[in-house]
Design an enzyme around this catalytic site. Structure first.
Site, PDB file in Angstrom:
ATOM      1  N   ASP A 126       0.686  -1.236   0.066  1.00  0.00           N
ATOM      2  CA  ASP A 126       0.119   0.071   0.036  1.00  0.00           C
ATOM      3  C   ASP A 126       0.820   1.276   0.005  1.00  0.00           C
ATOM      4  OD1 ASP A 126      -2.528   1.618   0.052  1.00  0.00           O
ATOM      5  OD2 ASP A 126      -2.747   1.161   2.148  1.00  0.00           O
ATOM      6  N   HIS A 133      -3.608  13.924   0.600  1.00  0.00           N
ATOM      7  CA  HIS A 133      -3.853  13.214   1.733  1.00  0.00           C
ATOM      8  C   HIS A 133      -2.470  13.254   2.688  1.00  0.00           C
ATOM      9  CE1 HIS A 133      -4.984   9.665   4.014  1.00  0.00           C
ATOM     10  NE2 HIS A 133      -3.895   9.054   3.815  1.00  0.00           N
ATOM     11  N   GLU A 198     -10.392   3.763   3.733  1.00  0.00           N
ATOM     12  CA  GLU A 198      -9.617   4.674   2.779  1.00  0.00           C
ATOM     13  C   GLU A 198      -9.988   4.433   1.266  1.00  0.00           C
ATOM     14  OE1 GLU A 198      -5.546   3.982   4.038  1.00  0.00           O
ATOM     15  OE2 GLU A 198      -5.819   5.618   5.598  1.00  0.00           O
ATOM     16  N   GLU A 200      -9.088   4.253  -2.385  1.00  0.00           N
ATOM     17  CA  GLU A 200      -7.943   3.937  -2.978  1.00  0.00           C
ATOM     18  C   GLU A 200      -8.199   3.095  -4.339  1.00  0.00           C
ATOM     19  OE1 GLU A 200      -4.564   2.377  -0.610  1.00  0.00           O
ATOM     20  OE2 GLU A 200      -5.106   3.025   1.108  1.00  0.00           O
ATOM     21  N   ASP A 232      -9.141   0.235   2.143  1.00  0.00           N
ATOM     22  CA  ASP A 232      -8.154  -0.107   3.238  1.00  0.00           C
ATOM     23  C   ASP A 232      -8.495   0.445   4.503  1.00  0.00           C
ATOM     24  OD1 ASP A 232      -5.658  -0.687   4.535  1.00  0.00           O
ATOM     25  OD2 ASP A 232      -4.814   1.411   4.079  1.00  0.00           O
ATOM     26  N   ARG A 236      -8.007   4.185  13.511  1.00  0.00           N
ATOM     27  CA  ARG A 236      -6.866   5.285  13.812  1.00  0.00           C
ATOM     28  C   ARG A 236      -6.250   5.200  15.138  1.00  0.00           C
ATOM     29  NH1 ARG A 236      -5.617   5.971   8.679  1.00  0.00           N
ATOM     30  NH2 ARG A 236      -7.522   6.650   7.431  1.00  0.00           N
ATOM     31  N   GLN A 239      -3.766   2.875  15.453  1.00  0.00           N
ATOM     32  CA  GLN A 239      -2.557   3.183  14.346  1.00  0.00           C
ATOM     33  C   GLN A 239      -1.844   4.199  15.311  1.00  0.00           C
ATOM     34  OE1 GLN A 239      -4.262   4.803  10.594  1.00  0.00           O
ATOM     35  NE2 GLN A 239      -2.024   5.195  10.045  1.00  0.00           N
ATOM     36  N   TYR A 243       2.258   3.147  15.411  1.00  0.00           N
ATOM     37  CA  TYR A 243       2.686   3.069  14.067  1.00  0.00           C
ATOM     38  C   TYR A 243       4.221   3.629  14.325  1.00  0.00           C
ATOM     39  CZ  TYR A 243       2.804   8.374  13.733  1.00  0.00           C
ATOM     40  OH  TYR A 243       3.154   9.744  13.837  1.00  0.00           O
ATOM     41  N   LYS A 252      -4.263  -1.782  10.312  1.00  0.00           N
ATOM     42  CA  LYS A 252      -4.739  -2.071   8.918  1.00  0.00           C
ATOM     43  C   LYS A 252      -4.630  -3.436   8.559  1.00  0.00           C
ATOM     44  CE  LYS A 252      -3.325   2.420   7.557  1.00  0.00           C
ATOM     45  NZ  LYS A 252      -4.260   2.956   6.612  1.00  0.00           N
ATOM     46  N   THR A 256      -9.092  -5.546   4.148  1.00  0.00           N
ATOM     47  CA  THR A 256      -8.993  -4.745   3.137  1.00  0.00           C
ATOM     48  C   THR A 256     -10.045  -5.315   2.096  1.00  0.00           C
ATOM     49  OG1 THR A 256      -6.549  -4.334   3.471  1.00  0.00           O
ATOM     50  CG2 THR A 256      -7.392  -3.716   1.315  1.00  0.00           C
ATOM     51  N   THR A 348      -4.475   6.566  -0.141  1.00  0.00           N
ATOM     52  CA  THR A 348      -5.696   7.241   0.038  1.00  0.00           C
ATOM     53  C   THR A 348      -5.670   8.327  -1.056  1.00  0.00           C
ATOM     54  OG1 THR A 348      -5.993   6.674   2.218  1.00  0.00           O
ATOM     55  CG2 THR A 348      -7.443   8.499   1.595  1.00  0.00           C
ATOM     56  N   GLU A 362      -9.349  12.576   7.755  1.00  0.00           N
ATOM     57  CA  GLU A 362      -9.192  13.840   7.086  1.00  0.00           C
ATOM     58  C   GLU A 362     -10.519  14.854   7.142  1.00  0.00           C
ATOM     59  OE1 GLU A 362      -7.394  14.396   3.070  1.00  0.00           O
ATOM     60  OE2 GLU A 362      -7.170  12.010   3.118  1.00  0.00           O
TER      61      GLU A 362
HETATM   62 CA    CA Z   1      -4.155   3.076   2.917  1.00  0.00          CA
END
Ligand code: CA
Length: 417
Positions: A126, A133, A198, A200, A232, A236, A239, A243, A252, A256, A348, A362
């Protein structure tokens, strides 16, 4: 070729015109899955077409159609894909087509089949290739320094999880895990309170490359079979805690979703367009010059249980900063090899306009500004029962090439153990 060129009745609104002819895997009445091609509101049963002698001009082995994935068909290579496309277009447009007499045996209504994951995906990567984004998300985490210093020099990506890539319609359990509450120093265990989508695109690799041999940007599209819509799913709060320093992991890896129909590069060819100007100029191995982005309108909608659908995002794939040639050149520059069926997602896709944010992170400014839905409800992140629907299509001079939909509805978190 124009949309209405077929003797078959195809709605001008259909995503699946004679020019499109995307590939997928379908089954009827509990029978074995097999390869089909979408046309209007039907599917061309390629096995049936071959058995009736309609594909005799095609030189590939028809056994590839009696498979539960497209991998064997894809592995035949571009000349075989293009030859079959030409044969099918003739069968669908020729007034004297032999398909007309046997249409009832070959064309299957889409509303009578189950669609399956189209490809056996060995690896999923990904990217993070939308400047809008990356900037919008970066501002939420680092207001003074939204773009990391590497971002304009290389297409940032992470290696995703292939086992949990699922076809549109698969139900999505709310993931749970470690979350650091605001102001706390130690994490708690909880279902995610910040479940996001997300928007994509995903490219399906159509040719193996050799370990140790980078693929040049100029040759990269030789490695591509086609394209799907990708959602995806992202947690959050999980994450945000996990992360650093190695990137997303559990936030994630739980699911998917991809659309069931793979739209070929040949179908997308009329919709090529140049991407944004790249400044600074990337290193030579990443330099491309030409129309390597795609002018595809993309949309995200959310439909809470028993509520009307609300459109949350309208954007376009042409905004992507890094194109797929650059992504593949970068992916393989170390000698990493690609395999037939690998999934390469764009990241994204957001745009510069109001209403073009490709995820809730966002759109709701990190969950601080709720968005209003039809019927009066609000959302910051997804609730149980919400269904997310993504759509994509390209139109130009009477041509329409659509992707259909990728859908997924949220279930409550699974019981533990
Ligand atoms: Ca993604």
């Amino acid at each position: 070729m124009i949309q209405s060129a077929s003797w078959l009745a195809i709605s001008p609104d259909s995503d699946f015109s004679v020019h499109n002819l995307p590939y997928g895997i379908f089954s009827r009445n509990g029978e074995s899955p097999e390869v089909g091609v979408a046309i209007g509101d039907r599917i061309i049963d390629l096995t049936a077409a071959a058995q009736l002698g309609l594909l005799n001009e095609w030189e590939g082995a028809v056994s590839v159609f009696r498979q539960s994935t497209l991998n064997d068909f894809i592995a035949l290579g571009r000349p075989a894909w293009q030859q079959l496309r030409a044969v099918l277009q003739r069968l669908l447009t020729d007034e004297e087509s032999p398909l007309r007499a046997v249409a009832g045996q070959v064309l299957v209504p889409q509303n009578r089949v189950q669609m399956h994951l189209p490809v056996r995906i060995g690896d999923y990567t990904d990217f993070y290739s939308s400047h809008e984004h990356a900037t919008n998300v970066g501002k939420l985490f680092r207001p003074d320094n939204p773009l990391m210093p590497n971002w304009k020099h290389l297409p940032v990506a992470y290696h995703g999880r292939a086992s949990s890539v699922v076809v549109s319609g698969t139900l999505i359990y709310r993931p749970q895990g470690q979350i650091l509450p605001a102001g706390a120093e130690v994490p708690v265990f909880s279902p995610t309170k910040a479940l996001d989508y997300e928007l994509e695109l995903g490219f399906i690799i159509g040719k193996d490359s050799s370990l140790g041999k980078p693929v040049a940007a100029a040759d990269a599209e030789d490695s591509l079979f086609g394209c799907v819509l990708v959602n995806d799913w992202s947690a959050r709060d999980i994450q945000r805690w996990e992360y650093q320093p190695l990137g997303p992991f559990l936030s994630k890896n739980f699911a998917t979703s991809i659309s069931p129909w793979v739209v070929t590069l040949d179908a997308l060819a009329p919709f090529r367009t140049e991407g944004p100007r790249q400044e600074p100029t990337p290193l030579p191995y990443l330099q491309t010059s030409g129309a390597f982005n795609f002018d595809l309108d993309l949309q995200v909608a959310i439909q809470p249980a028993d509520q009307p659908e609300s459109t949350l995002c309208q954007t376009n794939a042409r905004y992507l900063y890094w194109n797929v040639r650059q992504q593949i050149a970068h992916h393989t520059i170390t000698g990493c090899n690609l395999k037939v069926g690998d999934l390469i997602a764009t990241g994204t896709i957001s745009g510069p306009e109001e209403g073009s944010n490709g995820c809730l992170l966002e759109l709701t400014r990190g969950g601080t500004k709720p968005v209003a839905l039809q019927g009066g409800a609000q959302r910051t992140y997804l609730l149980d029962g919400d269904e997310v629907v993504m759509r994509g299509c390209a139109t130009k001079e009477g041509l329409k090439v659509g992707f259909g939909e990728v859908r997924g509805q949220i279930l409550p978190a699974a019981e533990l153990f």
